[in-house]
Design an enzyme around this catalytic site. Sequence first.
Site, PDB file in Angstrom:
ATOM      1  CB  THR A  28      -1.119  -0.119   0.942  1.00 56.31           C
ATOM      2  OG1 THR A  28      -2.059   0.928   0.898  1.00 56.31           O
ATOM      3  CG2 THR A  28      -0.270   0.424   2.402  1.00 56.31           C
ATOM      4  CB  CYS A  34      -3.758   5.994   6.274  1.00 59.71           C
ATOM      5  SG  CYS A  34      -5.034   7.159   5.176  1.00 59.71           S
ATOM      6  CG  HIS A  51      -4.658   2.429   3.171  1.00 64.76           C
ATOM      7  ND1 HIS A  51      -3.394   2.668   2.291  1.00 64.76           N
ATOM      8  CD2 HIS A  51      -4.663   3.659   3.894  1.00 64.76           C
ATOM      9  CE1 HIS A  51      -3.466   4.029   2.429  1.00 64.76           C
ATOM     10  NE2 HIS A  51      -4.087   4.482   3.302  1.00 64.76           N
TER      11      HIS A  51
END
Length: 175
Positions: A28, A34, A51
């Site tokens: 990711t 995040c 995520h």
Amino acid sequence: MCGAAQGELIVIGLGEGRVAEAPAALSTVALGSCVAVIAWDWKLKVGGLAHIMLPDSTIDPVRAAAHPYVFADSGLPQLLRSLVARGTAKKRLSWCLAGGATMMAGSAHFETGRRNEMALRKAFRKLGLFIEEEDLGGTQSRSVRLALHSGEIVVRAGKGGERILRRPAAVSLTQ
């Protein structure tokens, strides 16, 4: 990133999660505030990556029901359920976190990265899970890659170089 598996690279988008097995690799990007939740089962060489974008699903329960990986409190339990459904054992899973940066310097009001981290820690405690490694905070966005054949996790922060978050020792499959 280095440490690539010989299989497919599966890219996880914002608010998404996925479980896969070796020889694939999970990755990711754009982990600003995040947080990537990364899990790996050494025996089955199965892992998962979520995520996580926001800490608390109570702000939008409808969205959390449709997209649990958006939120820390619904995403971690969903990732665990998906891994167990794939045949992993909770006790064999190793867990790591990366991300949670402060992307708006000087603004304590928008400390989403810190709030995500705290919500995930609470969810880990609630589920009886232990975080083995982490690369959290700071002010740079990160990218993460999990090689499912080895369990190696590589983190790249900003435009800097790569860092091995976890390089597992050799494990006997007879354990």
